[in-house]
Design a protein around this motif. Sequence first.
Motif, short mmCIF file in Angstrom:
data_model
loop_
_atom_site.label_atom_id
_atom_site.label_comp_id
_atom_site.label_asym_id
_atom_site.label_seq_id
_atom_site.Cartn_x
_atom_site.Cartn_y
_atom_site.Cartn_z
N ILE A 16 0.87 -1.22 0.01
CA ILE A 16 -0.11 0.06 -0.07
C ILE A 16 0.62 1.15 0.00
O ILE A 16 1.94 1.25 0.61
CB ILE A 16 -0.92 0.07 1.07
N VAL A 17 0.36 2.29 -0.81
CA VAL A 17 1.29 3.34 -1.02
C VAL A 17 0.48 4.72 -0.67
O VAL A 17 -0.62 4.62 -1.06
CB VAL A 17 1.77 3.40 -2.45
N HIS A 18 0.92 5.66 0.22
CA HIS A 18 0.28 7.06 0.43
C HIS A 18 0.71 7.87 -0.57
O HIS A 18 1.77 8.22 -0.88
CB HIS A 18 0.77 7.31 1.90
N LEU A 19 -0.15 8.35 -1.27
CA LEU A 19 0.17 9.27 -2.51
C LEU A 19 0.81 10.55 -2.25
O LEU A 19 1.93 10.97 -2.95
CB LEU A 19 -1.27 9.78 -3.24
N MET A 93 0.01 11.72 -12.98
CA MET A 93 1.36 11.01 -13.06
C MET A 93 1.83 10.46 -11.53
O MET A 93 2.26 9.39 -11.62
CB MET A 93 2.41 12.39 -13.54
N THR A 94 1.18 11.12 -10.41
CA THR A 94 1.58 10.58 -9.23
C THR A 94 1.01 9.35 -9.00
O THR A 94 1.61 8.39 -8.55
CB THR A 94 1.35 11.72 -8.24
N ARG A 95 -0.30 9.17 -9.43
CA ARG A 95 -1.15 8.04 -9.22
C ARG A 95 -0.56 6.85 -9.96
O ARG A 95 -0.36 5.93 -9.47
CB ARG A 95 -2.68 8.30 -9.65
N ILE A 165 -4.42 -3.94 -8.91
CA ILE A 165 -4.04 -2.43 -8.45
C ILE A 165 -5.36 -1.87 -8.27
O ILE A 165 -6.44 -1.96 -8.99
CB ILE A 165 -3.17 -1.60 -9.56
N SER A 166 -5.62 -1.02 -7.02
CA SER A 166 -6.64 -0.09 -6.74
C SER A 166 -6.31 0.99 -6.16
O SER A 166 -5.27 1.21 -5.40
CB SER A 166 -7.50 -0.84 -5.92
N HIS A 167 -6.85 2.22 -6.68
CA HIS A 167 -6.71 3.52 -6.12
C HIS A 167 -7.99 3.87 -5.29
O HIS A 167 -9.12 3.73 -5.84
CB HIS A 167 -6.50 4.54 -7.35
N ASP A 168 -7.89 4.43 -4.38
CA ASP A 168 -8.91 5.02 -3.45
C ASP A 168 -8.54 6.34 -2.59
O ASP A 168 -7.46 6.14 -1.70
CB ASP A 168 -9.48 3.94 -2.43
N GLY A 169 -8.85 7.23 -2.80
CA GLY A 169 -8.43 8.41 -2.15
C GLY A 169 -6.94 8.98 -2.08
O GLY A 169 -6.28 8.87 -3.58
N GLU A 170 -6.38 8.84 -1.32
CA GLU A 170 -4.99 9.03 -1.23
C GLU A 170 -4.06 7.97 -1.07
O GLU A 170 -3.04 7.87 -0.88
CB GLU A 170 -4.59 9.76 0.29
#
Length: 180
Positions: A16-19, A93-95, A165-170
Amino acid sequence: MKPLPFPYPINIGTDIVHLPRIAALLTRRDESLTRFTGRILCTQEQDDFRRRFHKLFTPQPPNIKPPTIQKPDVQPPVIEPATSCAPPISAEMTRWLAGRFAAKEAARKAAPEGAASIGWKDVMVRVQERTPGNTKQPSDSRRPEIVYLGDEERGIPARIGQLSISHDGEYVVATVLAAG
């Protein structure tokens, strides 16, 4: 009764990564983006990164100011250097980079010999190509996968692992399932 081992040789890795952490890392210095992508992305991924964000990497012409005073002995135009060589870091780009980072870390954890056995560039995130006539896969949905690149000189074949891969919020989370 003694528990039985799992019947299949598979490994699972999750990260898990914090954006905001990745964003701060990318904007720390002028060359942070170049160093980060050079450190974690293999050649094919760097090409994919440049294609995806090509508008940010097209060289801009320098600012040319004509001379203010027109004299008979005309001076050449003054060329001012660009204020910054680094492209702007967008949220998209960051995501994208955070997703690659999380996927690679999960893939390293799922490697049969563990994370210490392979480097960042020994695994590649690849998006499956669309195949014409494939009714099971919608045309707008292409699944990412992990490719363990292998080493032909040492006789280690390339292998493919399953990736989510899943993105949610930060946050970005990635999970890899690989054969052991």
